[in-house]
Design a protein around this motif. Structure first.
Motif, PDB file in Angstrom:
ATOM      1  N   UNK A  55     -46.971  -9.639  10.564  1.00 58.58           N
ATOM      2  CA  UNK A  55     -47.631  -8.480   9.974  1.00 58.58           C
ATOM      3  C   UNK A  55     -49.063  -8.790   9.551  1.00 58.58           C
ATOM      4  N   UNK A  56     -49.302  -9.933   8.941  1.00 61.27           N
ATOM      5  CA  UNK A  56     -50.634 -10.291   8.454  1.00 61.27           C
ATOM      6  C   UNK A  56     -51.640 -10.363   9.595  1.00 61.27           C
ATOM      7  N   UNK A  57     -51.176 -10.768  10.777  1.00 59.36           N
ATOM      8  CA  UNK A  57     -52.082 -10.869  11.914  1.00 59.36           C
ATOM      9  C   UNK A  57     -52.568  -9.508  12.391  1.00 59.36           C
ATOM     10  N   UNK A  58     -51.852  -8.463  12.016  1.00 62.58           N
ATOM     11  CA  UNK A  58     -52.211  -7.121  12.479  1.00 62.58           C
ATOM     12  C   UNK A  58     -53.253  -6.450  11.578  1.00 62.58           C
ATOM     13  N   UNK A  59     -53.493  -6.996  10.394  1.00 63.88           N
ATOM     14  CA  UNK A  59     -54.391  -6.358   9.432  1.00 63.88           C
ATOM     15  C   UNK A  59     -55.842  -6.655   9.786  1.00 63.88           C
ATOM     16  N   UNK A  60     -56.621  -5.599   9.912  1.00 63.03           N
ATOM     17  CA  UNK A  60     -58.061  -5.702  10.183  1.00 63.03           C
ATOM     18  C   UNK A  60     -58.792  -5.278   8.912  1.00 63.03           C
ATOM     19  N   UNK A  61     -59.296  -6.233   8.165  1.00 62.62           N
ATOM     20  CA  UNK A  61     -59.892  -5.924   6.858  1.00 62.62           C
ATOM     21  C   UNK A  61     -61.217  -5.172   7.000  1.00 62.62           C
ATOM     22  N   UNK A  62     -61.948  -5.407   8.079  1.00 62.58           N
ATOM     23  CA  UNK A  62     -63.168  -4.630   8.306  1.00 62.58           C
ATOM     24  C   UNK A  62     -62.819  -3.158   8.543  1.00 62.58           C
ATOM     25  N   UNK A  63     -61.763  -2.928   9.305  1.00 64.32           N
ATOM     26  CA  UNK A  63     -61.315  -1.560   9.550  1.00 64.32           C
ATOM     27  C   UNK A  63     -60.819  -0.922   8.254  1.00 64.32           C
TER      28      UNK A  63
END
Length: 226
Positions: free
Chosen positions: A25-33
């Motif tokens: 799940x963490x790999x799917x998070x795009x913090x810029x987005x």
């Protein structure tokens, strides 16, 4: 023995989706987005816009209070052509130029500092209310984004699980036709694929709801976000 193996396989199919989701799940998070979604929500969300407008009103009130000290004073300009008499009905003034006058209401004048302080306090309150709401809005955007990302990953995992269940069922169907598995085992496999497909449909529903919730707070379709 075969029944035990089948039951264990079904349990693995049920457990693996959650394990996969937790691991990736963490790999799917795009913090810029995510930050972009937060800024979009601040630009769009109506309640936040109301607070921003109230802050503008408070700023204007403060500016008005600061210049209200000039209220007792007035200025005027009087014009008399050279060929006209200094005193006549049309221009009853002795000279040309600016004249200043002041009429002071002592009570009103003494209230001015307090009015200015009140305006400053109102502006501070408006700013704090907007800051508090920004914090809550940011938290809500993050919650909806995380839920959306989870549902995206869960849907992928459930799709794989349904495909695996379909493959297992097809294999057992062939073996059943050859008499290698019992009717009970065949029925259990058929029930397992029904469960897998139902879970996939439920996950699709949760995915669509999470997507709608995120789009609601940022004000646009995710497909339109660049």
């Amino acid at each position: 023995m075969k029944k035990t193996i089948l039951i264990l396989s079904l349990l693995i199919l049920a457990i693996v989706p959650s394990l996969r989701a937790q691991e990736t799940l963490m790999d799917e998070i795009n913090y810029n987005q995510l930050q972009k979604y937060i800024e979009m929500a601040k630009e769009y969300y109506p309640q936040r816009q109301i607070l921003a407008e109230q802050e503008k009103i408070a700023k204007n009130d403060l500016s008005a209070a600061n210049i209200s000290f000039l209220d007792p004073f007035s200025a005027s300009y009087f014009y008399r052509p050279d060929e006209q008499d200094a005193i006549n009905p049309q221009n009853p003034y002795l000279y040309n130029g600016f004249q200043l006058s002041a009429t002071i209401n002592l009570g009103d004048f003494l209230q001015k500092p307090f009015q200015s302080k009140s305006a400053k306090s109102n502006l501070k309150i408006a700013q704090l209310e907007r800051q508090i709401y920004d914090t809550e809005l940011e938290k809500e955007v993050k919650n909806r984004y995380y839920d959306y990302i989870f549902q995206v990953k869960a849907l992928k995992v459930q799709t794989i699980a349904a495909q695996d269940a379909t493959g297992t069922f097809q294999t057992l169907t062939n073996r059943f036709e050859k008499g290698e598995v019992t009717l009970e085992e065949y029925n259990e496999a058929r029930a397992a694929i029904a469960v897998a497909n139902t879970s996939k449909i439920e996950t699709e529903k949760s995915y669509l709801q999470a997507k709608d919730n995120l789009e609601e707070i940022i004000g646009v379709k995710l497909s339109d976000v660049k």
